[in-house]
Design a protein around this motif. Sequence first.
Motif, mmCIF file in Angstrom:
data_model
loop_
_atom_site.group_PDB
_atom_site.id
_atom_site.type_symbol
_atom_site.label_atom_id
_atom_site.label_comp_id
_atom_site.label_asym_id
_atom_site.label_seq_id
_atom_site.Cartn_x
_atom_site.Cartn_y
_atom_site.Cartn_z
ATOM 1 N N UNK A 365 0.831 -1.199 0.000
ATOM 2 C CA UNK A 365 0.000 0.000 0.000
ATOM 3 C C UNK A 365 0.864 1.247 0.000
ATOM 4 N N UNK A 366 1.938 1.226 0.796
ATOM 5 C CA UNK A 366 2.806 2.397 0.901
ATOM 6 C C UNK A 366 3.479 2.728 -0.428
ATOM 7 N N UNK A 367 3.981 1.699 -1.127
ATOM 8 C CA UNK A 367 4.767 1.947 -2.336
ATOM 9 C C UNK A 367 3.970 2.663 -3.427
ATOM 10 N N UNK A 368 2.808 2.133 -3.863
ATOM 11 C CA UNK A 368 2.070 2.867 -4.904
ATOM 12 C C UNK A 368 1.554 4.217 -4.423
ATOM 13 N N UNK A 369 1.202 4.305 -3.134
ATOM 14 C CA UNK A 369 0.706 5.575 -2.606
ATOM 15 C C UNK A 369 1.803 6.635 -2.595
ATOM 16 N N UNK A 370 2.987 6.249 -2.122
ATOM 17 C CA UNK A 370 4.118 7.178 -2.100
ATOM 18 C C UNK A 370 4.565 7.506 -3.522
ATOM 19 N N UNK A 371 4.578 6.496 -4.398
ATOM 20 C CA UNK A 371 4.960 6.746 -5.795
ATOM 21 C C UNK A 371 4.015 7.747 -6.454
ATOM 22 N N UNK A 372 2.729 7.658 -6.132
ATOM 23 C CA UNK A 372 1.778 8.626 -6.665
ATOM 24 C C UNK A 372 2.092 10.032 -6.177
ATOM 25 N N UNK A 373 2.437 10.139 -4.885
ATOM 26 C CA UNK A 373 2.806 11.444 -4.325
ATOM 27 C C UNK A 373 4.061 11.993 -5.008
ATOM 28 N N UNK A 374 5.012 11.100 -5.244
ATOM 29 C CA UNK A 374 6.269 11.512 -5.891
ATOM 30 C C UNK A 374 6.006 12.057 -7.292
ATOM 31 N N UNK A 375 5.135 11.390 -8.032
ATOM 32 C CA UNK A 375 4.840 11.825 -9.394
ATOM 33 C C UNK A 375 4.038 13.136 -9.398
ATOM 34 N N UNK A 376 3.146 13.278 -8.427
ATOM 35 C CA UNK A 376 2.428 14.557 -8.297
ATOM 36 C C UNK A 376 3.406 15.685 -7.999
ATOM 37 N N UNK A 377 4.343 15.418 -7.106
ATOM 38 C CA UNK A 377 5.357 16.413 -6.742
ATOM 39 C C UNK A 377 6.192 16.786 -7.965
ATOM 40 N N UNK A 378 6.552 15.762 -8.764
ATOM 41 C CA UNK A 378 7.345 16.018 -9.958
ATOM 42 C C UNK A 378 6.575 16.889 -10.954
ATOM 43 N N UNK A 379 5.281 16.603 -11.102
ATOM 44 C CA UNK A 379 4.452 17.407 -12.007
ATOM 45 C C UNK A 379 4.333 18.839 -11.487
ATOM 46 N N UNK A 380 4.241 18.976 -10.171
ATOM 47 C CA UNK A 380 4.155 20.309 -9.552
ATOM 48 C C UNK A 380 5.431 21.108 -9.807
ATOM 49 N N UNK A 381 6.590 20.447 -9.736
ATOM 50 C CA UNK A 381 7.872 21.136 -9.883
ATOM 51 C C UNK A 381 8.170 21.484 -11.341
ATOM 52 N N UNK A 382 7.915 20.508 -12.251
ATOM 53 C CA UNK A 382 8.325 20.683 -13.649
ATOM 54 C C UNK A 382 7.185 21.116 -14.568
ATOM 55 N N UNK A 383 5.947 20.905 -14.126
ATOM 56 C CA UNK A 383 4.810 21.220 -14.992
ATOM 57 C C UNK A 383 4.487 20.118 -15.975
ATOM 58 N N UNK A 384 5.251 18.998 -15.934
ATOM 59 C CA UNK A 384 5.023 17.890 -16.850
ATOM 60 C C UNK A 384 4.830 16.586 -16.064
ATOM 61 N N UNK A 385 3.974 15.739 -16.598
ATOM 62 C CA UNK A 385 3.733 14.419 -16.002
ATOM 63 C C UNK A 385 4.650 13.423 -16.711
#
Length: 413
Positions: A365-385
């Motif tokens: 549960x932690x891994x996909x949940x944290x990975x989702x947060x990481x990708x959201x953070x990356x999109x927030x920083x760079x503007x790209x998914x």
Amino acid sequence: IGKVRTYWRTPPLGNYMNYKEILSLAGGGIGVKFIITFVQATIISANNVFVGNTIGIKPMQMYAIYVASILAGFPLTMLRAKIVDGSHSRKGKYRPYIISMGLPTVLLSIGYVWAPYEIMNDAWKIATVVFFNIGFQFFYNFLYDAYDNYVTVLSSNSQERADVSAIRAITDSFAPTITSTLIPLLGGVITGSNDLFDIRIYRYIWPGFLIVGFLLSLIIYKNTKENIIQARTHIVQIKFKDALRAVMKNKYFWITSIAGWVGFLENMAVSILSWLYTYQNACTPGQYAIITLIYGNASFWGMALAPFCIRRFGKRNILVFTNAMNIVFLAALYPIIKYSDASIMIWLVMISLWMNSLVGAFAHILTPSINGDIRDYQQYVTGERIDGMFAAVGLIGSAVTLATTSIQSIIYE
């Protein structure tokens, strides 16, 4: 029951997935997990019993094949990353690949176990294993990544991702639990012995489960949809090298990746049960079926508790605690093997591994949940998914794995 009726087609307020989608993901996921479970049982690794015990390839030869397979996977991983991040299909970023990569994976797996190894010399055996495993590096890994990361694009609500991941993880565990329980019993009927490595088991049991798994996976494709906060017509504008550089700077990605890389010996520990059963006759086939059923059940409790613990204690604290407990329960194996009576050894090993699996299940549960947060953070920083690029940077982990798994090969040799 009232909530199911209310939210069957309309998500609860603040969420993105209705109950039909959640149940479809869970039910179809059992099928994908059937495919993953059977491929993982045969794909090349330092301690794979199909390649080592059934086909008869020596440990250090297995390691050489493993290295060749991983190296071949590097350009294939980069290609997968480019395909995923460059996709602007209306069907989604990951959803289409559940089918388009699932079917060739099933066909490869069936062909792999039915190859005529009995009439091959060592060179032909090695060449055959290399051929199929290079195919797995693209098709199977693409399927695995698509399914594993699918939950990250189904919702933009972090807690909803954790809740859905918990439901999916519980139903996912049905596949390995069912197979680990049935295979010793069916294998005993097919071979008339305790030999779990007889190739007839793979040839007569594998295809049915793989085909059923693929048919179940169609439910995911039909009844779910992605909910990325991004225009459907948007095309990723970031260059490949810039995307790579952006992910390399993501500190959260590195923290979680390094935590996974240092746990390489844990995969070796779980094979102790099958070794005790096969080589020391530590229990009967019926007892071993019960042991694997009980052992498989441990994951259920960890996955059921995870969403509540995440709400109460936070992801970081749960991640640290469960990893610490993994060390404790795996360390307990040494005195058990060293000092316990042979008649109860396998049962004590099961208890230790059960506790380890209980806390280890939180990672599902932690891994996909944290990975989702990481990708959201990356999109927030760079503007790209740039989801696919995380797999490309993960190749660094493959290089680390190449070094650490040599330890297992040396021990087995």
